[in-house]
Write a protein that holds these residues in place. Structure first.
Motif, PDB file in Angstrom:
ATOM      1  N   ASN A 110      42.763  45.646  48.693  1.00 25.74           N
ATOM      2  CA  ASN A 110      41.384  45.473  48.244  1.00 25.74           C
ATOM      3  C   ASN A 110      41.208  44.016  47.801  1.00 25.74           C
ATOM      4  OD1 ASN A 110      39.126  45.342  46.331  1.00 25.74           O
ATOM      5  ND2 ASN A 110      39.062  47.574  46.527  1.00 25.74           N
ATOM      6  N   HIS A 111      40.157  43.372  48.305  1.00 26.46           N
ATOM      7  CA  HIS A 111      39.918  41.952  48.010  1.00 26.46           C
ATOM      8  C   HIS A 111      39.818  41.695  46.490  1.00 26.46           C
ATOM      9  CE1 HIS A 111      38.293  37.944  48.881  1.00 26.46           C
ATOM     10  NE2 HIS A 111      37.401  38.162  47.930  1.00 26.46           N
ATOM     11  N   LEU A 112      39.206  42.621  45.774  1.00 26.52           N
ATOM     12  CA  LEU A 112      39.030  42.438  44.320  1.00 26.52           C
ATOM     13  C   LEU A 112      40.373  42.528  43.591  1.00 26.52           C
ATOM     14  CD1 LEU A 112      35.838  44.650  44.064  1.00 26.52           C
ATOM     15  CD2 LEU A 112      35.941  42.162  44.007  1.00 26.52           C
ATOM     16  N   GLY A 114      43.048  41.609  44.966  1.00 30.70           N
ATOM     17  CA  GLY A 114      43.632  40.312  45.309  1.00 30.70           C
ATOM     18  C   GLY A 114      43.247  39.258  44.273  1.00 30.70           C
ATOM     19  N   HIS A 115      41.965  39.172  43.927  1.00 30.33           N
ATOM     20  CA  HIS A 115      41.535  38.162  42.945  1.00 30.33           C
ATOM     21  C   HIS A 115      42.264  38.345  41.601  1.00 30.33           C
ATOM     22  CE1 HIS A 115      38.565  35.661  44.865  1.00 30.33           C
ATOM     23  NE2 HIS A 115      37.870  36.695  45.312  1.00 30.33           N
ATOM     24  N   ILE A 116      42.514  39.584  41.209  1.00 29.41           N
ATOM     25  CA  ILE A 116      43.239  39.833  39.951  1.00 29.41           C
ATOM     26  C   ILE A 116      44.696  39.370  40.097  1.00 29.41           C
ATOM     27  CG2 ILE A 116      44.082  41.668  38.404  1.00 29.41           C
ATOM     28  CD1 ILE A 116      41.406  43.174  39.071  1.00 29.41           C
ATOM     29  N   VAL A 140      34.606  37.451  39.315  1.00 28.78           N
ATOM     30  CA  VAL A 140      33.249  36.918  39.425  1.00 28.78           C
ATOM     31  C   VAL A 140      33.185  35.917  40.579  1.00 28.78           C
ATOM     32  CG1 VAL A 140      33.681  35.234  37.545  1.00 28.78           C
ATOM     33  CG2 VAL A 140      31.358  35.945  38.047  1.00 28.78           C
ATOM     34  N   SER A 141      32.459  36.324  41.652  1.00 31.79           N
ATOM     35  CA  SER A 141      32.427  35.481  42.848  1.00 31.79           C
ATOM     36  C   SER A 141      31.050  35.527  43.480  1.00 31.79           C
ATOM     37  CB  SER A 141      33.498  35.970  43.823  1.00 31.79           C
ATOM     38  OG  SER A 141      33.095  37.203  44.354  1.00 31.79           O
ATOM     39  N   GLY A 142      30.981  35.121  44.778  1.00 31.22           N
ATOM     40  CA  GLY A 142      29.692  35.110  45.453  1.00 31.22           C
ATOM     41  C   GLY A 142      29.202  36.510  45.795  1.00 31.22           C
ATOM     42  N   THR A 345      39.119  30.561  44.470  1.00 26.61           N
ATOM     43  CA  THR A 345      38.291  30.977  45.607  1.00 26.61           C
ATOM     44  C   THR A 345      39.171  31.750  46.607  1.00 26.61           C
ATOM     45  OG1 THR A 345      38.617  28.764  46.453  1.00 26.61           O
ATOM     46  CG2 THR A 345      36.526  29.183  45.397  1.00 26.61           C
ATOM     47  N   ASP A 346      38.529  32.266  47.659  1.00 25.16           N
ATOM     48  CA  ASP A 346      39.246  33.178  48.554  1.00 25.16           C
ATOM     49  C   ASP A 346      40.472  32.535  49.198  1.00 25.16           C
ATOM     50  OD1 ASP A 346      37.431  35.048  47.901  1.00 25.16           O
ATOM     51  OD2 ASP A 346      36.303  34.969  49.775  1.00 25.16           O
ATOM     52  N   ASN A 347      41.562  33.282  49.203  1.00 25.55           N
ATOM     53  CA  ASN A 347      42.825  32.801  49.772  1.00 25.55           C
ATOM     54  C   ASN A 347      43.669  34.021  50.132  1.00 25.55           C
ATOM     55  OD1 ASN A 347      45.010  33.307  47.488  1.00 25.55           O
ATOM     56  ND2 ASN A 347      43.111  32.725  46.483  1.00 25.55           N
TER      57      ASN A 347
HETATM   58 ZN    ZN Z   1      36.471  36.574  46.814  1.00 21.61          ZN
END
Ligand code: ZN
Ligand code: KG4
Length: 378
Positions: A110-112, A114-116, A140-142, A345-347
């Motif tokens: 899950n992308h979210l 991933g951010h964590i 918190v993103s776009g 940011t996304d990676n």
């Molecule tokens: Zn993102």
């Protein structure tokens, strides 16, 4: 254990090789910012086409930078959602093909999450073990503004419990839309942050978004308990009304025309076309969004008695947001953890890191799994 992560949920094609969920051997990102800039936002069809063009070179670059051979990876990990369906499918199809060709397991992330894990990964690099849990994570993103309680089971599985989200626009989306309205560049966050330094954040009163959101929920009879929802469309509309009321359209149009031929304008390029009034508006808008994000997150952290704070996603790159969080969290005796700016940011390093506990638990994707544009976390 080496994981090759692949991320293509929005407008960045990314691949990374991460060892044991903490050592980043490579982190390749191909950004589409220049392609979407003329439109002031991501155009889904253009995004998928660009992912198709970039995916093979980006994966090659990640493997090359890591100085490994593709068949040395132990598993592949790919973003399943949330995101743009067409964009997600490019990464998923490529990852499935590689997984089949190399006979290596595939992990859906899950992308979210991933951010964590961008934060958890870097914390593990600098300290021994995980940050104090349970933590409250603001992603918190776009495309997202979510609050999760993050904890870990005895078996080592990460658990997420949603306690808040935006009821309308994501915070980054508000930055992007306000930048578009004022004829600033795309994405809106970095340019607004740079220009806000030249304005007075207290000059123009902005609506208190959280009050509106709470009233909306009350009117709809929603459960008030343990919810910390956000709303940013009110602040965005307040900027629009302000522009209309003060007759700013002509100067916005002048700026748009003046910068139309500059392909990647820098903040200095905008300054000659910005009056103090507009700079004050930009600073006041940023201040209102930050105050809301920091205020609500701190209130949730206090009520939910968490041990630490995680702030991640594109908007977490904002310097004022970071310093306000640090100041307010310190006053509450809480530690707040951010990713470095590259991992904000996304990676794909964050995708490979989130996949590592799943690899240990043998949580693999089936061959039928597909993109889920609205995939929820927790
Ligand atoms: Zn993102
Ligand atoms: O995480 P991300 O790369 O992609 C999504 O998953 O959405 O976040 C991109 C978002 C954009 O809306 C952009 O305007 C915002 O993050 N952003 C910022 C800053 N840098 C990027 N917002 C505020 N301040 C920044 N410095």
């Amino acid at each position: 254990m080496l994981i090759l992560g692949i991320e293509s949920s929005c407008d960045e094609t990314a691949a990374a090789v991460v060892r044991d969920g903490e050592q980043v051997l490579s982190n390749a990102v191909s950004s589409q910012i220049a392609i979407h800039m003329p439109y002031g936002g991501v155009v889904p069809e253009l995004a998928s086409r660009e992912h198709l063009r970039a995916i093979v070179p980006v994966v090659r670059q990640a493997v090359g930078l890591a100085e490994i051979k593709l068949d040395e990876v132990d598993a592949l990990a790919v973003t399943q959602g949330p995101g743009l369906a067409g964009s997600l499918l490019v990464g998923i199809t490529y990852a499935k093909t590689l997984s089949f060709a190399l006979s290596k397991p595939l992990i859906a992330v899950n992308h979210l999450e991933g951010h964590i894990h961008a934060v958890l990964l870097e914390h593990r690099q600098s300290a021994n073990g995980d940050l104090p849990l349970p933590a409250l994570a603001l992603v918190v993103s776009g495309g997202h503004t979510h609050l999760y309680i993050v904890s870990r089971s005895k078996a080592g599985t990460w658990q997420y419990h949603g306690v808040g989200r935006t009821l309308d626009d994501a915070a980054g989306e508000a930055f992007d839309k306000v930048a578009k309205l004022l004829a600033l560049s795309y994405p809106g966050g970095p340019i607004i942050e740079a220009l806000a330094k030249h304005g007075n954040p207290r000059a123009i009163a902005m609506p208190r978004s959280q009050v509106k959101a709470q009233e909306k929920r009350k009117a709809q009879g929603w459960d008030q308990a343990q919810r910390y929802d956000f709303s940013f469309s009110g602040i965005k509309t307040a900027v629009l009304r302000f522009v209309e009321k003060n007759g700013m359209q002509a100067s916005i149009e002048k700026r748009r025309l003046a910068l139309a031929s500059t392909s990647s304008p820098r903040p200095e390029d905008f300054l000659p076309y910005l009056d103090q009034f507009t700079l004050d508006l930009v600073a006041s808008f940023q201040d209102a969004v930050i105050r809301d994000l920091v205020g609500k997150t701190l209130r949730a952290a206090e009520n939910l008695e968490v041990e630490s704070l995680i702030v991640s996603g594109g908007v977490a790159a904002n310097g004022s947001l970071r310093s306000d969080f640090i100041k307010r969290a310190e006053a509450e005796g809480l530690n707040v953890f951010f990713p470095s700016r590259v991992l904000s940011t996304d990676n794909a390093a964050m995708i490979a890191a989130a996949a590592y506990p799943k690899l240990l638990a043998h949580e693999f994707a089936t061959e039928h799994f597909s993109a889920q544009a609205s995939l929820a976390l927790g």
